[in-house]
Design an enzyme around this catalytic site. Sequence first.
Site, PDB file in Angstrom:
ATOM      1  N   PRO A 129       7.151  10.473 -22.677  1.00  5.31           N
ATOM      2  CG  PRO A 129       5.203   9.789 -21.438  1.00  5.31           C
ATOM      3  CD  PRO A 129       5.525  10.641 -22.688  1.00  5.31           C
ATOM      4  CB  CYS A 130      11.275   7.169 -23.255  1.00  5.46           C
ATOM      5  SG  CYS A 130      12.302   8.725 -23.110  1.00  5.46           S
ATOM      6  CG  HIS A 131      10.008   9.552 -17.567  1.00  5.96           C
ATOM      7  ND1 HIS A 131       9.694  10.406 -18.128  1.00  5.96           N
ATOM      8  CD2 HIS A 131       9.331   9.719 -16.376  1.00  5.96           C
ATOM      9  CE1 HIS A 131       8.540  11.164 -17.959  1.00  5.96           C
ATOM     10  NE2 HIS A 131       8.336  10.762 -16.704  1.00  5.96           N
TER      11      HIS A 131
END
Length: 167
Positions: free
Chosen positions: A132-134
């Site tokens: 989950p780089c967001h």
Amino acid sequence: MHWSMAEGTPLGTLWVVASARGVHRVIFGENGEREWARVQAAHPEMERREDGLAAQALAQIIEYLRGARRTFTVPLDPEGTPFQQRVWKEAARIPYGQTLTYRELARRIGQPQAARAVGQALGANPLPILIPCHRVIAADGRLGGYTGGRHLKQWLLLLEGERLAAR
């Protein structure tokens, strides 16, 4: 390698590629069509399958997009440098609905001065959503970049209930 695809998701068309070891790529967003064409050209042996790991990962991502899933259980097989792997492993530990700054992520991997390099590693993340780089944002609260486009990063954070300041 094999792949599965879903159209009409909140992220647009979504492609998932899996190897025998795990999910290898998740593709969607502003450059999705171009990236998918590049992956197909690099792996002409890939076949579409409606079963198997790619389909399982796709189903889990769709559940997540519907608000029915917070974690993923599929094995991952991202390809990257040792530094990228460390960044992605730490990013994967950020809980649903929470954010972390690039600087804090750099500190957590033992390289507190590497915030910019952390951002570059996240930009190369081949498994957005699954890793989950967001959930990683700038120190001043700005969203920063996102492979699928900033509007999708904002949408994902809002999906997870993150309160975003006006930006």
